[in-house]
Design a protein around this motif. Structure first.
Motif, PDB file in Angstrom:
ATOM      1  N   THR A  71       0.812  -1.221   0.000  1.00  0.00           N
ATOM      2  CA  THR A  71       0.000   0.000   0.000  1.00  0.00           C
ATOM      3  C   THR A  71       0.839   1.263   0.000  1.00  0.00           C
ATOM      4  O   THR A  71       0.312   2.353  -0.125  1.00  0.00           O
ATOM      5  N   LYS A  72       2.148   1.126   0.177  1.00  0.00           N
ATOM      6  CA  LYS A  72       3.097   2.233   0.333  1.00  0.00           C
ATOM      7  C   LYS A  72       2.937   2.964   1.660  1.00  0.00           C
ATOM      8  O   LYS A  72       3.528   4.020   1.858  1.00  0.00           O
ATOM      9  N   SER A  73       2.143   2.406   2.574  1.00  0.00           N
ATOM     10  CA  SER A  73       2.100   2.912   3.942  1.00  0.00           C
ATOM     11  C   SER A  73       3.112   2.145   4.787  1.00  0.00           C
ATOM     12  O   SER A  73       3.454   1.002   4.473  1.00  0.00           O
ATOM     13  N   ALA A  74       3.589   2.784   5.851  1.00  0.00           N
ATOM     14  CA  ALA A  74       4.521   2.138   6.772  1.00  0.00           C
ATOM     15  C   ALA A  74       4.112   2.467   8.198  1.00  0.00           C
ATOM     16  O   ALA A  74       3.612   3.558   8.474  1.00  0.00           O
ATOM     17  N   SER A 101       0.292  -8.472   6.447  1.00  0.00           N
ATOM     18  CA  SER A 101      -0.852  -9.142   5.820  1.00  0.00           C
ATOM     19  C   SER A 101      -1.844  -8.141   5.221  1.00  0.00           C
ATOM     20  O   SER A 101      -2.634  -8.497   4.352  1.00  0.00           O
ATOM     21  N   LEU A 102      -1.782  -6.889   5.685  1.00  0.00           N
ATOM     22  CA  LEU A 102      -2.634  -5.826   5.148  1.00  0.00           C
ATOM     23  C   LEU A 102      -1.971  -5.084   3.999  1.00  0.00           C
ATOM     24  O   LEU A 102      -2.575  -4.187   3.410  1.00  0.00           O
ATOM     25  N   GLY A 103      -0.720  -5.433   3.702  1.00  0.00           N
ATOM     26  CA  GLY A 103       0.013  -4.732   2.665  1.00  0.00           C
ATOM     27  C   GLY A 103       0.784  -3.531   3.174  1.00  0.00           C
ATOM     28  O   GLY A 103       1.216  -2.685   2.387  1.00  0.00           O
ATOM     29  N   ILE A 104       0.968  -3.428   4.486  1.00  0.00           N
ATOM     30  CA  ILE A 104       1.669  -2.307   5.099  1.00  0.00           C
ATOM     31  C   ILE A 104       3.099  -2.722   5.459  1.00  0.00           C
ATOM     32  O   ILE A 104       3.300  -3.773   6.086  1.00  0.00           O
ATOM     33  N   ALA A 275      -8.960  -1.788  13.734  1.00  0.00           N
ATOM     34  CA  ALA A 275      -7.809  -0.996  13.309  1.00  0.00           C
ATOM     35  C   ALA A 275      -7.705  -0.963  11.786  1.00  0.00           C
ATOM     36  O   ALA A 275      -7.396   0.082  11.198  1.00  0.00           O
ATOM     37  N   GLU A 276      -7.974  -2.102  11.151  1.00  0.00           N
ATOM     38  CA  GLU A 276      -7.961  -2.142   9.688  1.00  0.00           C
ATOM     39  C   GLU A 276      -9.001  -1.181   9.125  1.00  0.00           C
ATOM     40  O   GLU A 276      -8.740  -0.458   8.144  1.00  0.00           O
ATOM     41  N   GLU A 281     -10.133   4.280   6.706  1.00  0.00           N
ATOM     42  CA  GLU A 281     -10.787   5.572   6.902  1.00  0.00           C
ATOM     43  C   GLU A 281      -9.817   6.730   6.728  1.00  0.00           C
ATOM     44  O   GLU A 281     -10.167   7.770   6.146  1.00  0.00           O
ATOM     45  N   ILE A 282      -8.584   6.585   7.204  1.00  0.00           N
ATOM     46  CA  ILE A 282      -7.615   7.685   7.134  1.00  0.00           C
ATOM     47  C   ILE A 282      -6.754   7.616   5.879  1.00  0.00           C
ATOM     48  O   ILE A 282      -5.883   8.488   5.679  1.00  0.00           O
ATOM     49  N   GLY A 283      -6.963   6.616   5.046  1.00  0.00           N
ATOM     50  CA  GLY A 283      -6.237   6.533   3.790  1.00  0.00           C
ATOM     51  C   GLY A 283      -4.929   5.789   3.839  1.00  0.00           C
ATOM     52  O   GLY A 283      -4.168   5.796   2.863  1.00  0.00           O
ATOM     53  N   ALA A 284      -4.633   5.125   4.944  1.00  0.00           N
ATOM     54  CA  ALA A 284      -3.419   4.317   5.032  1.00  0.00           C
ATOM     55  C   ALA A 284      -3.562   3.028   4.220  1.00  0.00           C
ATOM     56  O   ALA A 284      -2.574   2.455   3.767  1.00  0.00           O
ATOM     57  N   LEU A 285      -4.798   2.561   4.061  1.00  0.00           N
ATOM     58  CA  LEU A 285      -5.123   1.456   3.162  1.00  0.00           C
ATOM     59  C   LEU A 285      -6.027   1.998   2.057  1.00  0.00           C
ATOM     60  O   LEU A 285      -6.963   2.738   2.352  1.00  0.00           O
TER      61      LEU A 285
END
Length: 286
Positions: A71-74, A101-104, A275-276, A281-285
């Motif tokens: 997701t390019k989030s860290a 597992s969420l792509g983070i 949390a997922e 909601e905040i755009g991390a995923l």
């Protein structure tokens, strides 16, 4: 160039040795402690917990999200342990695997413990976390992450540390070392799981916690029967609300303290799903 990567090239991963955060001794450190590992005597979720003690050389271990799901989030993960030790698997490596597992991309922070005599309990660990945030932001391209999607999450004392990072980014707490320290040390979001030490008097946060409108969006996970620390979440949530900071809290009737990613047999076990939802909601995923 990455500092202190103990492998032949590239970013250190969970299969490699960690990345030292400071090229020389960490700020204020005059001697190297003998780091130790031990398993807890009591079971947590049917398993022991790995405790790490006597950390004087702070480091990060990177768990890169796998393409094409990245997701390019860290998220930097801060284990708890009362600022005396680190609960390194139940509140650390297991959390990193869930984030993957969420792509983070997840980053496990090994910060300095125990508390340093003559210094605030969080002083040395905050230097470590600020350095880790700037380090990731400075190397975002190499790590395939978005420098505007770097969050922190922590458990108990690690949650206090994460909140401190979210409220201290206007002042770096150590002298700049290299170009990485020119990058911002402000996290873009904070996830606090049963935070400790955030409560002060009369429904105010602890004096060292300076909540403001620039505090990052925050989510908290808390069990009502966590009798020593429930006010930490309640008081901090109230301060966030008063400052106009986007905040979300999930308060469960049971679950206690210290469950990490382990199962308790209660409703609090669903917290990773909530949390997922919040990450989306905040755009991390995406």
């Amino acid at each position: 160039m990455l500092l202190g990567v103990c492998c032949t090239a590239g970013i250190a991963t969970a299969q490699n040795l960690p990345v030292r955060l400071f090229p020389e001794n960490a700020p204020g450190e005059t001697r190297i402690l003998t780091e130790t590992e031990e398993n807890s005597k009591q079971l947590n979720g049917g398993k022991t917990v790995l405790y790490i003690r006597n950390v004087s050389e702070p480091s990060i271990t990177v768990y890169p999200a796998m393409r094409p799901t990245a997701t390019k989030s860290a998220v930097i993960v801060c284990p708890g342990g009362a600022y005396e030790f680190l609960s390194y698997d139940s509140e650390g490596s297991e959390v990193c695997e869930w984030l993957n597992s969420l792509g983070i991309t997840s980053v496990l922070l090994k910060y300095r413990v125990p508390r340093r005599e003559g210094r605030a309990k969080h002083a040395a660990p905050l230097q470590d976390l600020q350095r880790a945030i700037s380090y990731l932001r400075a190397h975002a391209t190499e790590m395939n992450i978005n420098p505007q999607r770097i969050g922190v999450m922590g458990f108990s004392a690690g949650a206090h540390l994460s909140a401190m990072a979210g409220n201290s980014s206007d002042e770096r707490t150590y002298p700049a070392i290299d170009a990485a320290d020119s990058a911002s040390c402000r996290p873009d979001f904070c996830l606090l799981v049963y935070p400790a030490y955030l409560d002060g008097n009369n429904f105010q946060p602890a004096p060292e916690v300076k909540v403001s409108a620039s505090t990052p969006p925050t989510m908290m996970i808390q069990a009502e029967n966590d009798k020593y620390y429930i006010n930490s979440s309640l008081f901090y949530y109230y301060a966030l609300k008063e400052a106009g900071v986007p905040a979300r809290m999930h308060l469960y009737s049971t679950g206690g303290h210290g469950f990490g990613m382990r199962k308790t047999g209660t409703a609090v076990d669903e917290w990773p799903q909530r949390a997922e939802d919040w990450f989306r909601e905040i755009g991390a995923l995406e």
